[in-house]
Each structure stands twice: as C-alpha cells, then as structure tokens.
Write a protein that holds these residues in place. Structure first.
Motif, short mmCIF file in Angstrom:
data_model
loop_
_atom_site.label_atom_id
_atom_site.label_comp_id
_atom_site.label_asym_id
_atom_site.label_seq_id
_atom_site.Cartn_x
_atom_site.Cartn_y
_atom_site.Cartn_z
N MET A 180 78.75 24.57 7.84
CA MET A 180 77.36 25.06 7.94
C MET A 180 76.31 24.10 7.78
O MET A 180 76.74 22.98 7.63
N ALA A 181 75.25 24.42 8.30
CA ALA A 181 74.11 23.46 8.26
C ALA A 181 73.07 23.79 7.51
O ALA A 181 72.68 24.96 7.55
N LEU B 15 78.44 26.84 17.38
CA LEU B 15 78.70 26.94 15.82
C LEU B 15 77.73 27.34 14.93
O LEU B 15 77.82 28.15 14.13
N TYR B 16 76.38 26.97 15.09
CA TYR B 16 75.44 27.50 14.27
C TYR B 16 74.04 27.66 15.13
O TYR B 16 73.87 26.83 16.03
N TRP C 250 68.25 17.87 9.33
CA TRP C 250 69.36 18.91 8.79
C TRP C 250 70.63 18.34 8.49
O TRP C 250 70.89 17.25 8.90
N LYS C 251 71.39 18.74 7.51
CA LYS C 251 72.80 18.30 7.05
C LYS C 251 73.90 19.13 7.49
O LYS C 251 73.92 20.49 7.27
N LEU C 252 74.87 18.72 8.14
CA LEU C 252 76.13 19.39 8.41
C LEU C 252 77.20 19.36 7.39
O LEU C 252 77.65 18.17 7.11
N GLU C 253 77.33 20.35 6.71
CA GLU C 253 77.99 20.06 5.36
C GLU C 253 79.46 20.16 5.61
O GLU C 253 80.22 19.50 4.91
N ASP C 254 80.08 20.73 6.72
CA ASP C 254 81.41 20.34 6.95
C ASP C 254 81.67 19.45 8.33
O ASP C 254 82.80 19.57 8.79
N GLY C 255 80.69 19.09 8.47
CA GLY C 255 80.24 17.88 9.24
C GLY C 255 81.09 17.34 10.41
O GLY C 255 81.88 17.71 11.15
#
Length: 480
Positions: free
Chosen positions: A1-2, A273-274, A307-312
């Motif tokens: 997720m982002a 993806l998002y 934004w941060k990509l949690e699963d990156g």
C-alpha cells in the motif's frame, strides 16, 4: 500500500516539477522559486527558497552526484545551482532567448539539454557550461526530454505529439510521429539497459494530452539503426496525463494527471497497483526517491505530497522511517491536536526547543485549536514574535504536527477528502462522497458546484448529514 507521509505547502503558485537526489528533494513553481528539502525529514534547507529566475520555473533536475541542481524558466535561462551553498554557479541563456520549458542532465552529468517554446534545443557541456550543439523542430514547443541510461542518446517530446530520438551531435535517429494525439506531456527512460545478442534495448515511458501513459521499447541494432515499438498503452487516467517517472530499479512507474490522481504501476507487467487521490487540482509532477521507497507528487493546488510505499521498492526504508518515528512530541497520546489544552501546547513547545515562547502562548491562551490557526501575520502582530526565523520555524513545526496527525493511523474514511482532517460534521454530497460540512460548503461556493472527487458537476447542492459515519468517528475517538 501507499500512505501519505506529509504535505509541503510552501509554494505560492502551481508546482511544476519535483526531483530527488540521494539526500535532497527539489521543487519548482510558477512563483519563480525553487525549494530544497532534506529527503530524510523534509525540513527545508537554510538557503531555500532559491530565487534567481524572473518568471515561472518549469523544470529542475539534479546532477548524478547531487551537488548541482539545474532549473529552467520562461525567462529563457537555465540556471545551475550549488547544493552546498545554494548559490548560482552559472546562467545559461538559451539560443534565441525563447522561454525554456524543459531541461535534462545525462546520467553521467557530462551533458545538459534544454528545450524551448520555439522548438529549439540546446546541448551544453555541463562541466564547462559551454554550448556544444543546437537543434530545432519547427512549429512546436519542446516540453519533454530524457537521456538514455547510457547517456549517449536522448528523447524529446513536443506539443505536436511526436517523440524524437537524438544523438550527441544533434542528429535525429528516429521520429515517432503522433506518439500522443494532441501533444506529449512528459517522457522518461527506464534506468536499465537490456541487451540480447546484436540488439540493445531501452525502455521509455511517455504520457500526453490523449490521457494515455505508454511504454515503448527502443531497439538499437548492430547497424546503428534505431526502432521504437509500442509495448503497452495504459488508459487508467480519465484526463490528460501530465507527468511520469520510473523508480530507480525500474520496477515501478508513477503518473500524475489532470484527473487529480496519482497512479502507481508495476512497470514490468503494466499492472495498476495503487491510485492516490489526495491532490485537489491537476497533478503536474512526480518523482521517485533513489534511496528510499518514497514518491513526491506536485500539483496545481500548490502542494507537494510525499508518499511512502509500505511494501515497497528497493532502497533503504529504515533511514526515512526511523527519522520520522523519532519525532516525538509531548501530548502525542492525544491524537487530535485541536483537543490539546494550553498546557499540552506549552509542553510541545518545550519539546521542540521553543520553550522561550511558552510565556507568550500562555498569556494569549493558545490551545490546540488556536495553535493550528496561527499564521505569520498573527505571530507578528498579536504574539509580537519579531524574529522572522523563529516565526518560520514555529510554523514549520505546526505543519509537521498537522501531517503527523494525518499519518498517525486515522482510518482514511474518517478524513475529509478536501481537508484531510478528521471530520466533525460529516455530510454526504450528490456525488456520494462524505465531506466535512464547512469544507464542502466552501468548495461548492468557490468551485462552480463541481465534485472534489470526480470533477463532474454536482446535480444538486443538497448536503445530507451522515449520522452513521459521525457515530463511527465518535466510537473511534473514544477508543483512542
């Protein structure tokens, strides 16, 4: 997720471009300035903003070492800045003195290309800052440019809709006519070079006024000839696509659009993806950090979202994450800053190294709600804080706690899509979305009755109280 990390709100006009180096983020705007931030905590550098252009700044890019930043402007110049001092290293005047719309540095930082509104191109030797070659495409405006990862060729895009590949002698190697109907907006090479026998292949993403994001294969044959092949056409945006960028490993692709959304793709498989929808106006710029799973997006709403990509993606997650988690402040147990008491505000000031202001704040009964409403004007005229630097520091700290509140675990459906704050009086509009009453009423009065989420006309301005959502927010606040 982002997830949204923070929102930078320092520009006074449209944000036109954003670019990362390993340690910095640069943004530029129609307000004639560039702003430079630390890429770890997004604090603004002491020498920011950079003010050397006379008109709107359209583009900026870092040298590979990160020590230099280049920017171009309607004032017909490309400026080279030192990222050590913030001083101007060189001012490059475009041949013909036409407004410069795009600039790009080669990955080896040997060459710089600038493209102008009259269709001209200038190729500069970057170390010496000397003009090396000139070229032109008639009856068009250059708006996009990107160097291949080998630094030996570069692609340009124009409002005419074509993509053209050039070598360093300014010879056209290939022209893809009508690559985007109505015009190209942006193009960017993927970082990898693919080699298979006698063919060397690059990947290129482009976007345009046709609302499409396209992925191309550019093949170089042993004969020296080049050929472009369209691999994918992505049509997930509902309006013109203004910007696109690859991640540093080439695995992800991001795009921003007039539809106010940001879309992140699996670049290899061309799979969405998002979709991110926090901007209030057109998304004009996007950039991946090369060292951590972060994306910056700029918009005509004058903001830059991080934004941060949690699963990156590849990169060092811990350095950025740890610095943010380490920003503790007193009163954090109270999630809503607007609920802080005067004592909570005093404790927070002391925690942030602003203890000298506690007396002034107590004397003026500044609680959490008052804190969030502070401006430069009120700090100067009502609280009598004379130091400009101290006022700016305080406002930056206030902005941080606003962003921390957004990013501290509040369910997204409890946040107003317009203000990104926890809703107190949620109402449902004709578009089916729920908003804070005051925010949507103000929007309707100033935005010609269009939906903030879909940009389509609202069939009615009737607002219906969302009691179920209000009760859910109340239960959540009680449990937290």
């Amino acid at each position: 997720m982002a997830s949204l990390v923070c929102t930078l709100q320092h520009h006074q006009d449209d944000v036109n471009w954003c670019a990362f180096s390993g340690q910095l983020l640069a943004t530029c705007s129609g307000d004639k300035t560039l702003r430079i931030y630390n890429a770890d905590d997004f604090s603004e550098l002491p020498f920011s903003p950079l003010s050397g252009h006379g008109y709107s700044v359209h583009c900026c890019c870092f040298s590979s070492c990160g020590q230099f930043l280049t920017s171009c402007s309607t004032d017909a110049t490309t400026v080279v800045w030192s990222m050590v001092t913030g001083e101007i290293e060189a001012v490059l005047e475009h041949p013909g003195r036409s407004p410069v719309r795009i600039c790009a540095l080669s990955p080896d930082s040997v060459h710089l290309v600038s493209g102008a509104s009259d269709g001209t191109l200038a190729l500069w030797d970057f170390p010496s800052k000397q003009l090396r070659r000139k070229g032109a495409v008639s009856d068009t405006t250059m708006v996009a440019c990107s160097f291949s990862p080998c630094s030996q060729v570069f692609m340009t895009g124009s409002t005419y809709g074509d993509l053209r590949l050039w070598d360093l002698n300014m010879n056209q190697l290939h022209a893809e006519k009508n690559a985007h109907d109505l015009g190209v907006s942006c193009c960017t090479f993927a970082p990898a070079i693919l080699s298979g026998g006698p063919v060397v292949q690059f990947l290129l993403a482009s976007c345009g006024q046709d609302s499409h994001l396209k992925i191309w294969a550019i093949n170089k044959f042993s004969s020296g000839a080049y050929r472009m092949q369209l691999l994918h056409t992505l049509s997930d945006h509902s309006a013109p696509v203004l910007s696109c960028a690859y991640s540093s490993d080439g695995q992800l692709l991001v795009s921003g659009s007039v539809d106010k959304t940001v879309i992140i793709y699996d670049a290899k498989n061309a799979v969405l993806l998002y979709t991110l929808s926090q901007h209030e106006r057109y998304v004009t710029a996007c950039s991946f950090s090369p060292t951590s799973p972060l994306i910056a997006t700029g918009s005509m709403d004058k903001t830059v979202n991080i934004w941060k990509l949690e699963d990156g993606c590849s990169g060092n997650v811990e350095s950025a994450q740890t610095s943010r988690e380490g920003r503790a402040w007193a009163g954090r147990s109270k999630l809503l800053v607007s609920d802080w008491s005067e004592d909570d505000v005093s404790e927070w000031l002391a925690e942030e190294g602003l203890g000298g202001l506690v007396g002034k704040f107590k004397a003026n009964n500044i609680d959490g709600t008052e804190l969030l409403g502070l401006t430069k004007e009120t700090l100067a005229s009502e609280l009598h804080i004379e130091s400009v630097g101290l006022r700016c520091k305080l406002l930056r700290k206030v902005e941080e706690i606003k962003n921390d509140s957004v990013c501290s675990g509040i369910p997204d459906e409890f946040l107003c899509p317009i203000t990104r704050e926890l809703m107190r009086e949620p109402v449902t509009a004709a578009d089916g979305y729920s908003y804070e009453r005051q925010a949507i009423e103000s929007w309707i009065n100033t935005k010609n009755r269009s939906s903030p989420m879909t940009n389509l006309p609202l069939l009615t301005t009737l607002l219906t109280p969302n009691h179920t959502l209000k009760m859910a927010i109340g239960r959540w606040k009680t449990s937290h």
